[in-house]
Design a protein around this motif. Structure first.
Motif, PDB file in Angstrom:
ATOM      1  N   GLU A 120       0.825  -1.210   0.000  1.00 49.69           N
ATOM      2  CA  GLU A 120       0.000   0.000   0.000  1.00 49.69           C
ATOM      3  C   GLU A 120       0.858   1.259   0.000  1.00 49.69           C
ATOM      4  O   GLU A 120       1.904   1.319   0.656  1.00 49.69           O
ATOM      5  CB  GLU A 120      -0.936  -0.011   1.207  1.00 49.69           C
ATOM      6  CG  GLU A 120      -2.007  -1.091   1.122  1.00 49.69           C
ATOM      7  CD  GLU A 120      -2.957  -1.055   2.305  1.00 49.69           C
ATOM      8  OE1 GLU A 120      -2.967  -0.031   3.034  1.00 49.69           O
ATOM      9  OE2 GLU A 120      -3.676  -2.044   2.510  1.00 49.69           O
ATOM     10  N   ASN A 121       0.404   2.232  -0.795  1.00 44.47           N
ATOM     11  CA  ASN A 121       1.036   3.549  -0.952  1.00 44.47           C
ATOM     12  C   ASN A 121       2.249   3.545  -1.883  1.00 44.47           C
ATOM     13  O   ASN A 121       2.836   4.607  -2.103  1.00 44.47           O
ATOM     14  CB  ASN A 121       1.420   4.161   0.402  1.00 44.47           C
ATOM     15  CG  ASN A 121       0.215   4.374   1.291  1.00 44.47           C
ATOM     16  OD1 ASN A 121      -0.841   4.810   0.831  1.00 44.47           O
ATOM     17  ND2 ASN A 121       0.356   4.040   2.569  1.00 44.47           N
TER      18      ASN A 121
ATOM     19  N   SER B   4      -1.150   5.131  -7.309  1.00 41.21           N
ATOM     20  CA  SER B   4      -0.655   4.584  -6.052  1.00 41.21           C
ATOM     21  C   SER B   4      -1.380   3.279  -5.754  1.00 41.21           C
ATOM     22  O   SER B   4      -2.511   3.058  -6.208  1.00 41.21           O
ATOM     23  CB  SER B   4      -0.859   5.574  -4.903  1.00 41.21           C
ATOM     24  OG  SER B   4      -2.226   5.893  -4.750  1.00 41.21           O
TER      25      SER B   4
END
Length: 244
Positions: A80-81, A100
């Motif tokens: 994630e991110n 993202s």
């Protein structure tokens, strides 16, 4: 989100036949469908560069679902991110956008939710777009009946190529047969194409010998045309700075 124009061909480095326009596009312009193949530039922290994914689906303005990226047979684990750059060729356009990772899922199989693109940059590509390459080629000159002459392909498009040889191989309009290989997704495909010499320029090397020939393909078989076109498009997506 930062501008992604540096991921696509720059008009300042392109010839008149290379790109006609570079601008922002909408998501609909990409015409993505389930199963389409996208290139993903992974974060440096993954230890990998560019990989490929396939579109599973999307929810408008929320997320694009893609398969987990693969480099060869190796799966790249995104978290994630993570921020990735996505590139895709669709019809006569090359696109790029940043996204993202919203979520990386493992069940029922490995797939990734990417953020919905806010800014999509693209270049409208003409059919005669040429890309730089350096591939060995064997040239048979039909009317001469001599042994094949080795050479190097300097650039190629769907309609012809520029080759360099150390020996003179013929005059304008001389028919030739070109034998060479083009790599598509890691697999070399052999081609034997009929063509004609259109122009010649002396191009001496350090030994004072060398020629460049502009070559036009004759009517290609559909399968051969698809291979050449696919190589050009693959190069546009993976190596946009090679567009001329």
């Amino acid at each position: 989100m930062t501008d992604t124009t540096n991921t696509l061909p720059r008009n300042g480095n392109a010839s008149a036949e290379a790109t006609t326009e570079r601008k922002g596009f909408s998501f609909a312009d990409m015409q993505l469908t389930v199963g389409d193949r996208l290139q993903v530039e992974c974060p440096a922290g993954t230890g990998m560069g560019r990989a490929f994914v396939r579109v599973i689906g999307y929810v408008d303005q929320r997320s694009i679902l893609v398969t987990a990226p693969l480099a060869g047979k190796r799966r790249i684990d995104l978290v994630e991110n993570d921020v990735v750059v996505v590139r895709v060729f669709s019809r006569e356009n090359a696109f790029a956008f940043r996204a993202s990772v919203l979520r990386a899922c493992r069940l029922p199989f490995h797939y990734v939710h990417l953020s919905f693109p806010e800014i999509i940059q693209g270049s409208v590509i003409r059919k005669a777009t040429r890309v730089r390459t350096e591939r060995p080629v064997s040239v048979d000159v039909e009317q001469r009946g001599a042994d094949a002459t080795p050479g190097t392909i300097l650039n190629i498009s769907a309609s012809g190529l520029l080759l360099r040889t150390r020996a003179a191989i013929g005059d304008r309009d001389s028919p030739v047969r070109l034998r060479f290989e083009l790599p598509l997704h890691g697999v070399d495909t052999r081609l034997a194409l009929d063509a004609s010499l259109r122009n010649v320029v002396e191009d001496p090397d350090e030994d004072g010998i060398g020629y460049q020939y502009g070559v036009d393909f004759h009517e290609l078989q559909p399968s051969d045309h698809m291979v050449v076109k696919a190589f050009v498009y693959q190069t546009i997506i993976e190596h946009p700075r090679l567009v001329i």
